[in-house]
Each structure stands twice: as structure tokens, then as C-alpha cells.
Design a protein around this motif. Structure first.
Motif, PDB file in Angstrom:
ATOM      1  N   GLY B  79       2.674  -7.577  -0.024  1.00 48.89           N
ATOM      2  CA  GLY B  79       3.699  -7.107  -0.042  1.00 48.89           C
ATOM      3  C   GLY B  79       4.520  -6.957  -2.018  1.00 48.89           C
ATOM      4  N   GLU B  80       4.218  -8.724  -2.302  1.00 47.30           N
ATOM      5  CA  GLU B  80       4.612  -8.617  -4.005  1.00 47.30           C
ATOM      6  C   GLU B  80       3.455  -7.753  -4.405  1.00 47.30           C
ATOM      7  N   VAL B  81       2.352  -7.458  -4.788  1.00 44.59           N
ATOM      8  CA  VAL B  81       1.625  -6.965  -5.216  1.00 44.59           C
ATOM      9  C   VAL B  81       2.443  -5.506  -5.324  1.00 44.59           C
ATOM     10  N   LEU B  82       2.407  -4.987  -4.290  1.00 46.67           N
ATOM     11  CA  LEU B  82       2.977  -3.467  -3.857  1.00 46.67           C
ATOM     12  C   LEU B  82       4.452  -3.445  -4.141  1.00 46.67           C
ATOM     13  N   HIS B  83       4.980  -4.470  -4.120  1.00 46.25           N
ATOM     14  CA  HIS B  83       6.271  -4.285  -5.196  1.00 46.25           C
ATOM     15  C   HIS B  83       7.122  -4.439  -6.432  1.00 46.25           C
ATOM     16  N   GLY B  84       5.376  -5.322  -6.770  1.00 51.72           N
ATOM     17  CA  GLY B  84       5.551  -5.153  -8.316  1.00 51.72           C
ATOM     18  C   GLY B  84       5.667  -4.277  -9.485  1.00 51.72           C
ATOM     19  N   PRO B  85       5.625  -4.589 -10.925  1.00 46.02           N
ATOM     20  CA  PRO B  85       5.658  -3.741 -11.421  1.00 46.02           C
ATOM     21  C   PRO B  85       4.287  -2.538 -11.580  1.00 46.02           C
ATOM     22  N   GLY B  86       4.590  -1.959 -12.110  1.00 40.34           N
ATOM     23  CA  GLY B  86       3.645  -0.871 -12.412  1.00 40.34           C
ATOM     24  C   GLY B  86       4.471   0.902 -11.526  1.00 40.34           C
ATOM     25  N   ASP B  87       2.882   1.706 -11.602  1.00 44.96           N
ATOM     26  CA  ASP B  87       3.437   3.473 -11.187  1.00 44.96           C
ATOM     27  C   ASP B  87       2.265   2.951 -10.207  1.00 44.96           C
ATOM     28  N   PRO B  88       2.897   3.527  -9.207  1.00 40.76           N
ATOM     29  CA  PRO B  88       2.551   3.335  -7.322  1.00 40.76           C
ATOM     30  C   PRO B  88       0.487   2.902  -7.866  1.00 40.76           C
ATOM     31  N   PHE B 137       1.469  -0.310   2.817  1.00 35.96           N
ATOM     32  CA  PHE B 137       1.202   0.656   1.745  1.00 35.96           C
ATOM     33  C   PHE B 137       1.020   1.871   1.972  1.00 35.96           C
ATOM     34  N   ALA B 138       1.889   2.436   3.063  1.00 36.92           N
ATOM     35  CA  ALA B 138       2.384   3.277   3.567  1.00 36.92           C
ATOM     36  C   ALA B 138       3.506   4.028   2.821  1.00 36.92           C
ATOM     37  N   GLU B 139       4.300   2.799   1.527  1.00 38.05           N
ATOM     38  CA  GLU B 139       6.071   2.854   1.944  1.00 38.05           C
ATOM     39  C   GLU B 139       4.919   2.893  -0.009  1.00 38.05           C
ATOM     40  N   VAL B 140       3.952   2.532  -0.397  1.00 39.57           N
ATOM     41  CA  VAL B 140       3.394   2.588  -1.659  1.00 39.57           C
ATOM     42  C   VAL B 140       2.759   3.962  -1.951  1.00 39.57           C
ATOM     43  N   VAL B 141       2.176   4.702  -1.036  1.00 36.23           N
ATOM     44  CA  VAL B 141       2.539   6.073  -1.254  1.00 36.23           C
ATOM     45  C   VAL B 141       2.666   6.837  -0.772  1.00 36.23           C
ATOM     46  N   ARG B 142       4.070   6.650   0.205  1.00 40.29           N
ATOM     47  CA  ARG B 142       5.058   7.515  -0.597  1.00 40.29           C
ATOM     48  C   ARG B 142       6.033   7.644  -1.395  1.00 40.29           C
ATOM     49  N   GLU B 143       5.971   6.511  -1.974  1.00 39.27           N
ATOM     50  CA  GLU B 143       6.547   7.081  -4.185  1.00 39.27           C
ATOM     51  C   GLU B 143       5.450   7.694  -4.085  1.00 39.27           C
TER      52      GLU B 143
END
Lengths: 202, 202
Positions: B79-88, B137-143
Motif C-alpha cells: 500500500g505504501e509503495v502504491l500510494h507513494g510518489p510517482g505516476d501510476p 492494485f485496482a486503485e492504481v490501475v483506475r488511476e
DNA sequence: GAAAGAAGTGAACCATCATTCACAGCTTCC
DNA sequence: GGAAGCTGTGAATGATGGTTCACTTCTTTC
């Protein structure tokens, strides 16, 4: 004095064995491996618990036979589609779709084959069959790379990913009693699988 | 007459519980759930089998606690990595890589969490945690779809596919004692995951 | 320091099932 | 038709492993 089995008797015995395997498969599909006791299976087949051991040396051997029969059919069907006509990407798409459709049409069994907790012997068999799925997918992926339809990639890894992805996507629907929109699920799954292999969007 | 626990005693008790959970985790990582009997776990923790029941009402409860602790850490890190900085897309790539790297660094535990056969209570927990991975994962993909970095797709399906793909790709290496080229595996896995989400090739 | 209560012990208990086995019922063979 | 051998039976057996419990040991309280 020598006692030799008459053809009719041989037939009766193999038929009994087939019947047992068939009933065991049904029981497993309905209640899962963990609930499929020797007694339950024997009851379903209409024989005594002890009679199971006329056909199989152990419960594990019967379970393995059940698994091999059912999983073998799926490998065969998948192989036929993947080795069939059409370019690699088409075949991959159809393979994924056929595999998933068959699983959704026979949810209980599919769940038992793909995900349900099972004794070690069945677990080992599951691993072996996953390797076979993987090998089939890997072949098509490599073909696609060779023809230029797919980008350069490690076919083995992609194949493993495909196997895992399909299984995981199906697990939830397999548990649910009836899916709202099977066709949409199949379309999404197929699209994801194609992307996974790097096929350009349709 | 009332007997009240002194702070030191409370501390001792919770420490004992922590110690038990820690030892149980080690045992599970080493020999798997099926071999992790109450006696084995108690021995590892240096206590009697009966004492386990001072801390947990049943073996299943202890197993669930072990699973939740270990799996919870992974969810948190991911979660920390996926919510961290950088583009999706970058975050997705790093998430997959970090997850896989951690699994390969702690193979026994990873195998227990992802694949090893376990009692029903742990199986249910595993399902629950897979849903959490999937949600992340779904969150990041949707982003990514929203920003246009990824093509239109069903984020839930892609997320499920990613979860399954990563698990499946890791299962074999997790079983092997030492992998020849971990970095190559990670690179291939990450590339496959990105393709799966439809990210353009690097 | 002694009474009272809590935690720790580990051998006994118990439930669950796969497996066996003495016996009954059929089939074959002469 | 009857002896010999095979299949079918299902209650008894045995192994496994979680759970309990009477007892010991340590901690608190006064």
C-alpha cells in the motif's frame, strides 16, 4: 483350479471402478476435497467403504485419479484450441475464453481443480498440471513472439502469469452461485490475458 | 482479595504471546501449516502444548493471528509503495517489484502466505487478503486509466489477474532453494505485470 | 510469610477418519 | 452340484493431533 475372470466379469469390475471415479468426482465437485470422506464417496457410489479398497490402494490414489481425469480433460481441450487453426494471438484468446467458459459452466469441479484445499497428493498433482497449462501457453507465446505478433518476452514467465491470472480471476465467480454477466467477465478476462502477452489492443 | 495484574506481569504476558506468535510464524515458514502442530509450535516457543491455550482459544485462532500479522505487513508495504510518489505506472512497477522481492527474500513465509495448503480458517483469511491486494492494485490501475497512462479496462479484473499472476510466477522459485538469477526474474515479472495492465513498453 | 488466585504443565482424553479383516455372497470350474 | 476363489461388507482397529484438566509453580495481597 485356476480361476480366470470372464469378460463379462472384467467388464463389470471396470464399470464399477468407473462408476466409483465418476461418483467421487461429483462428490468432490459438490462438497470439496476436505469433505469428501471415503464413506461419503462410497455412499454416493452405493457401495461399502471397504469396497473402495478393491479398486484403489488408498484414498489418496482415488483422489489423484479423480483429479487426473478431470484436469486431463481440461488440458486436452486447451491443447486442442491452442494448437488449432488461426494465428497465435487468436488461439491464445480462444484458449483463455474456452478454458474460463468451461470452468464457469462447471463451477464446483473447477473450484476443486483450481483452488479448493486438498490433501498433499492432490496438491502435487495440481502443481504438475499447472506446469502443463504453463507449457501450453508458453508454446503459443513463443510462436507469437517468433511471428512478430507479440513483443519480445520471457514466454515461461508470461505463461505462468497467464495461468495464475486466469485462476485468480475465476476464483471469486466460481465461489458465487451465479454470475450476473458471464459474457462481460469473459471479455474482460480475455482482454487482460492478451494485454499480459503484449498483444496490441483489438 | 481482588487480584490485579501488575504492569510488569501484563507486560510479561503480552511478551509471551508475542513470542508465541513469532515462533509459530517461524515454524510455519520452515515446515508449512500442515506440519505445524500445536506441539511443534509450543516446543519452538519453549512452552508446554497446553499453555498455547492460555493465549489462544484454539489452534486455528493462533494460525489466523500468524497469518494476519505476516500478510498484514505485506499489504501495508504494498500500500505504501502504491500510494507513494510517482505516476501510476511507475508505482505499479515498483509495487510488483517490491512485493516479489520481499517474497523471494523470505521464501518460506511467502510460500506459506501465498500457496501452502492450510486449514480452512487460514484459507478464508488468505482469500480476504487477496481481496485487499486486489483492491490496492485496482486503485492504481483506475488511476492510470484516468490519467490516460493505461488503456480503458476493468480495473478489478486486471487487479485480480495481477494478484494471481504474481503469485503463480513466484510459486516455483519460492519452492526452489535458491534462484539462479533473481534480478532477471524480477525484471521479467515486472514487465509482464505492466503489459497486463496495458502499459506501453519501456 | 501465608492465603488466594493466576499461569504453566503434560499426560490423558477424545473425535475424526482412513484402513483392515473376518465373514457372507457370488462366480467359475470340473 | 460342490469345491475353490474372488468380490462386497461394515464394524472394529489404529493413527493422528487438537483439546482438556488435575496438579504444580509462581505472583499478588495483606
Amino acid at each position: 483350479m485356476a480361476y480366470r475372470k470372464t469378460p463379462a466379469e472384467i467388464h463389470r469390475l471396470t464399470a464399477a471402478r468407473e462408476h466409483l471415479v465418476g461418483c467421487a468426482t461429483e462428490v468432490v465437485a459438490e462438497v470439496g476435497w476436505s469433505q469428501a470422506s471415503v464413506t461419503a464417496v462410497a455412499d454416493a457410489a452405493g457401495i461399502a467403504a471397504g469396497s473402495v479398497y478393491q479398486h484403489f490402494p488408498s484414498k489418496a490414489a482415488l483422489a489423484v485419479e479423480v483429479f487426473r481425469r478431470a484436469a486431463g480433460r481440461e488440458v486436452e481441450v486447451l491443447g486442442e484450441v491452442l494448437h488449432g487453426p488461426g494465428d497465435p494471438v487468436e488461439r491464445l484468446a480462444r484458449g483463455v475464453e474456452v478454458f474460463a467458459r468451461r470452468a464457469l459452466e462447471n463451477r464446483g469441479l473447477a473450484h476443486a481443480l483450481l483452488a479448493a484445499p486438498a490433501e498433499p497428493a492432490v496438491g502435487a498433482e495440481r502443481l504438475a498440471f499447472r506446469r502443463r497449462y504453463r507449457a501450453l501457453f508458453a508454446e503459443v507465446v513463443r510462436e507469437g513472439v517468433a511471428t512478430g505478433a507479440l513483443p519480445a518476452q520471457n514466454g515461461e514467465i508470461t505463461a505462468a502469469a497467464l495461468t495464475g491470472a486466469i485462476g485468480e480471476v475465476l476464483v471469486d465467480p466460481l465461489g458465487a452461485p451465479e454470475d450476473a454477466d458471464t459474457e462481460a467477465l469473459l471479455a474482460d478476462l480475455t482482454a487482460t490475458a492478451l494485454r499480459c502477452a503484449g498483444a496490441p489492443l483489438a
